[in-house]
Write an enzyme that holds these catalytic residues in place. Sequence first.
Site, PDB file in Angstrom:
ATOM      1  N   GLU A  46      -8.605  -5.546  -0.361  1.00 24.95           N
ATOM      2  CA  GLU A  46      -7.705  -6.621  -1.108  1.00 24.95           C
ATOM      3  C   GLU A  46      -7.935  -6.129  -2.515  1.00 24.95           C
ATOM      4  O   GLU A  46      -8.615  -5.544  -3.082  1.00 24.95           O
ATOM      5  CB  GLU A  46      -8.178  -7.828  -0.676  1.00 24.95           C
ATOM      6  CG  GLU A  46      -7.814  -8.056   0.659  1.00 24.95           C
ATOM      7  CD  GLU A  46      -7.868  -9.607   1.387  1.00 24.95           C
ATOM      8  OE1 GLU A  46      -8.837 -10.348   0.653  1.00 24.95           O
ATOM      9  OE2 GLU A  46      -7.640 -10.172   2.494  1.00 24.95           O
ATOM     10  N   CYS A  55      -2.975  -3.233   3.301  1.00 22.83           N
ATOM     11  CA  CYS A  55      -3.235  -3.613   4.707  1.00 22.83           C
ATOM     12  C   CYS A  55      -3.994  -2.454   5.401  1.00 22.83           C
ATOM     13  O   CYS A  55      -3.943  -1.553   4.931  1.00 22.83           O
ATOM     14  CB  CYS A  55      -1.924  -3.682   5.471  1.00 22.83           C
ATOM     15  SG  CYS A  55      -1.182  -5.266   5.141  1.00 22.83           S
ATOM     16  N   GLU A  57      -3.326  -0.983   7.896  1.00 23.84           N
ATOM     17  CA  GLU A  57      -2.065   0.029   8.277  1.00 23.84           C
ATOM     18  C   GLU A  57      -2.087   0.905   7.034  1.00 23.84           C
ATOM     19  O   GLU A  57      -1.595   2.187   7.314  1.00 23.84           O
ATOM     20  CB  GLU A  57      -1.132  -0.537   8.856  1.00 23.84           C
ATOM     21  CG  GLU A  57      -1.097  -1.268  10.021  1.00 23.84           C
ATOM     22  CD  GLU A  57      -1.429  -2.845   9.889  1.00 23.84           C
ATOM     23  OE1 GLU A  57      -2.062  -3.084   8.815  1.00 23.84           O
ATOM     24  OE2 GLU A  57      -1.306  -3.514  10.896  1.00 23.84           O
ATOM     25  N   CYS A  88       2.101  -6.600  10.286  1.00 24.50           N
ATOM     26  CA  CYS A  88       3.044  -7.598   9.470  1.00 24.50           C
ATOM     27  C   CYS A  88       4.141  -6.429   9.401  1.00 24.50           C
ATOM     28  O   CYS A  88       4.363  -5.492   9.812  1.00 24.50           O
ATOM     29  CB  CYS A  88       2.323  -7.748   8.133  1.00 24.50           C
ATOM     30  SG  CYS A  88       2.164  -6.263   7.191  1.00 24.50           S
TER      31      CYS A  88
HETATM   32  N1  THU Z   1      -3.528  -7.437   7.116  1.00 28.99           N
HETATM   33  C1  THU Z   1      -3.786  -6.337   7.518  1.00 28.99           C
HETATM   34  O1  THU Z   1      -4.215  -5.717   7.223  1.00 28.99           O
HETATM   35  N2  THU Z   1      -2.689  -5.870   8.478  1.00 28.99           N
HETATM   36  C2  THU Z   1      -1.644  -6.667   8.919  1.00 28.99           C
HETATM   37  O2  THU Z   1      -0.759  -5.889   9.513  1.00 28.99           O
HETATM   38  C3  THU Z   1      -1.718  -8.005   8.772  1.00 28.99           C
HETATM   39  C4  THU Z   1      -2.527  -8.613   7.506  1.00 28.99           C
HETATM   40  C5  THU Z   1      -4.681  -8.159   6.075  1.00 28.99           C
HETATM   41  C6  THU Z   1      -3.839  -8.358   4.724  1.00 28.99           C
HETATM   42  C7  THU Z   1      -4.935  -9.261   4.077  1.00 28.99           C
HETATM   43  O3  THU Z   1      -5.838  -8.711   3.476  1.00 28.99           O
HETATM   44  C8  THU Z   1      -5.478  -9.999   5.272  1.00 28.99           C
HETATM   45  O4  THU Z   1      -5.016  -9.420   6.585  1.00 28.99           O
HETATM   46  C9  THU Z   1      -4.846 -11.443   5.216  1.00 28.99           C
HETATM   47  O5  THU Z   1      -3.569 -11.458   5.335  1.00 28.99           O
END
Ligand code: THU
Length: 132
Positions: A46, A55, A57, A88
Amino acid sequence: MDIDWGALRVKAAEASGRAYAPYSGYPVGAAALVDDGRVVSGCNVENASYGVGLCAECGLVSNLTMTGGGRLVAFTCVNGAGDVIMPCGRCRQLLFEHSAEGMLLETVSGIRTIDEVLPDAFGPRDLEMTSP
Ligand code: THU
C-alpha cells in the site's frame, strides 16, 4: 499438470506475511503455478496515497516476469486469516494477460477458469485487429 492447491495456498499465506498494508490492515498474498513448474507469488504493497497501492497480484506478475516469464496455470489468493479471496476486477485483467489456456483459479465458489471469472475479456489478441 497436477495442481497441489494446498501447497499453493501455503505459498500465498507466506506471501501475505510480507504484505505492507498499514492503511487497510488487510494483508493479501497471491501464488500461482507457472507452465514450467515454477511457483510465483506476491503481496499487497500500500501507499500513503491510497489509490496507488499495489495489489498482491501486481507483485505476482512482476515476480513472473522477473523470473523468466511464462504462463500462469493455477492461481490462489488469501487474506491475512488464510481465507481464499477473489482477485479484484483490475487484477483479473492482469492475470488474464499472462494466463495459460484454461488457467484455473481457486475462488470462493470453487475452482474456476479464467474465462469464468473474466468473461469475454479484452486481451492481446484484440489489439491485432488494428483499423487502417
Ligand atoms: N487487494 C489485493 O491485494 N488483491 C485483490 O485482488 C483484492 C484487494 C488488496 C488491496 C488493498 O491493499 C487491500 O487488499 C484492501 O483492499
